[in-house]
Write a protein that holds these residues in place. Sequence first.
Motif, short mmCIF file in Angstrom:
data_model
loop_
_atom_site.label_atom_id
_atom_site.label_comp_id
_atom_site.label_asym_id
_atom_site.label_seq_id
_atom_site.Cartn_x
_atom_site.Cartn_y
_atom_site.Cartn_z
N HIS A 81 86.29 9.48 56.47
CA HIS A 81 85.59 9.47 57.75
C HIS A 81 86.53 9.85 58.88
O HIS A 81 87.74 9.87 58.73
N ARG A 116 74.40 10.99 61.15
CA ARG A 116 75.64 10.92 60.38
C ARG A 116 76.67 9.93 60.93
O ARG A 116 77.67 9.68 60.30
N GLU A 143 73.40 11.99 65.20
CA GLU A 143 72.85 10.63 65.13
C GLU A 143 72.59 10.20 63.69
O GLU A 143 72.73 9.04 63.35
N SER A 199 77.94 6.25 62.39
CA SER A 199 77.66 4.81 62.41
C SER A 199 78.72 4.14 63.27
O SER A 199 79.82 4.66 63.46
N GLN A 200 78.36 3.01 63.80
CA GLN A 200 79.29 2.26 64.64
C GLN A 200 79.82 1.07 63.87
O GLN A 200 79.08 0.42 63.12
N ARG A 201 81.09 0.81 64.03
CA ARG A 201 81.73 -0.32 63.38
C ARG A 201 82.65 -0.99 64.37
O ARG A 201 83.43 -0.32 65.04
N MET A 236 72.38 1.52 67.75
CA MET A 236 73.78 1.92 67.80
C MET A 236 74.07 2.51 69.17
O MET A 236 73.24 3.15 69.78
#
Length: 149
Positions: free
Chosen positions: A48, A27, A25, A29-31, A1
Amino acid sequence: MMLEPLLNHFDSFLPFTDSGKQLLEGRVSQRHVKRRQFILQEGLPCRHYSFVVSGDSRLTPGHLTMPTPDVILFDFSDSEWHFTFEGAVKLANAYPNTLLLLCHWGSVDAPDFAPFNGDPAKLAKAIVNPERIGLLAPGEPFTLKRLKK
């Protein structure tokens, strides 16, 4: 990520400890979001936060051609992270009678950080009908009323 750009961005304001970085790190996430796709879809609860490090809002032609709104939660700052000052003036003047409730301005306690510190007096001098600029204190109520056309 690719967490490094986000960490670097935040680190420039308040450095992280190593344990703080590890916690983040675990917690984050990449989208990837496609152009014109909303981060939050209609009907879904927001569970989120989203961060876009390179800038979170840009003035588009659609902003200038929508039906006249009663009020605009006005993304105002003198920064390329937002509409820019010139973009803010262009948007305000596209809807010369619409109430402008300034946001980003004064919303963060960061007096030396330009993206949150546009000058409302400078904006007032640059737009049509400056009396429609609204400034709300944190927690101050606001009652939405229809724009008289």
